[in-house]
Design a protein around this motif. Structure first.
Motif, mmCIF file in Angstrom:
data_model
loop_
_atom_site.group_PDB
_atom_site.id
_atom_site.type_symbol
_atom_site.label_atom_id
_atom_site.label_comp_id
_atom_site.label_asym_id
_atom_site.label_seq_id
_atom_site.Cartn_x
_atom_site.Cartn_y
_atom_site.Cartn_z
ATOM 1 N N HIS A 37 0.830 -1.199 0.000
ATOM 2 C CA HIS A 37 0.000 0.000 0.000
ATOM 3 C C HIS A 37 0.867 1.253 0.000
ATOM 4 O O HIS A 37 2.067 1.207 0.270
ATOM 5 N N GLY A 38 0.251 2.374 -0.291
ATOM 6 C CA GLY A 38 0.946 3.652 -0.197
ATOM 7 C C GLY A 38 1.254 3.968 1.253
ATOM 8 O O GLY A 38 0.812 3.301 2.171
ATOM 9 N N SER A 42 -0.377 4.810 5.585
ATOM 10 C CA SER A 42 -1.611 4.344 4.975
ATOM 11 C C SER A 42 -1.942 2.949 5.522
ATOM 12 O O SER A 42 -1.437 2.553 6.566
ATOM 13 N N VAL A 111 1.204 0.738 -4.931
ATOM 14 C CA VAL A 111 0.867 2.089 -5.335
ATOM 15 C C VAL A 111 1.674 3.077 -4.506
ATOM 16 O O VAL A 111 2.143 2.744 -3.414
ATOM 17 N N SER A 112 1.809 4.289 -5.017
ATOM 18 C CA SER A 112 2.428 5.365 -4.263
ATOM 19 C C SER A 112 3.778 4.931 -3.725
ATOM 20 O O SER A 112 4.592 4.365 -4.438
ATOM 21 N N TRP A 113 4.014 5.132 -2.419
ATOM 22 C CA TRP A 113 5.282 4.763 -1.814
ATOM 23 C C TRP A 113 5.569 3.277 -1.993
ATOM 24 O O TRP A 113 6.707 2.863 -2.184
#
Length: 116
Positions: A37-38, A42, A111-113
């Motif tokens: 996950h981001g 999160s 996603v994201s980070w």
């Protein structure tokens, strides 16, 4: 997507100063895919990430990063160990989950980070 029944499991893995929450769904005999996950900060949320993968072919594993989501303790409850929340520690947590689930190798998505 197949209408094949999929399994769902979840649990925690003990690591230094934390318990990492993980969940797995889909075909346990399928190709393992780790979803990151981001964050940091999160969580896996309500599990919408599982819709990204075909549950008939893939075994999707998600984990809440150290200090996030259902992993314990949360960052705000463990400020004395915040300096230890490093990329190396997060990778060690991921490896602990991989070994716990008996996975030799997996595909990593996110996603994201979690995608960097």
């Amino acid at each position: 997507m197949s209408d094949q029944r999929t399994d769902f499991k979840s649990g925690w893995v003990d690591v230094p100063h934390a318990k990492i929450y993980w969940e797995a769904s889909g075909n346990a005999d399928g190709v393992p895919v780790l979803y990151l996950h981001g964050g940091p900060g999160s969580s896996l949320g309500r599990g919408g990430y599982r819709q990204r993968h075909d549950p008939a072919r893939l075994w999707t594993i998600g984990l809440d990063q150290r200090g996030c989501g259902k992993s314990t303790p949360t960052v705000q409850d463990d400020l004395e160990h915040l300096a230890g929340n490093t990329t190396a520690a997060l990778i060690a947590d991921i490896e602990a989950v991989r070994r716990h689930l008996g996975i030799e190798q997996w595909i990593i998505t996110g996603v994201s980070w979690g995608a960097h």
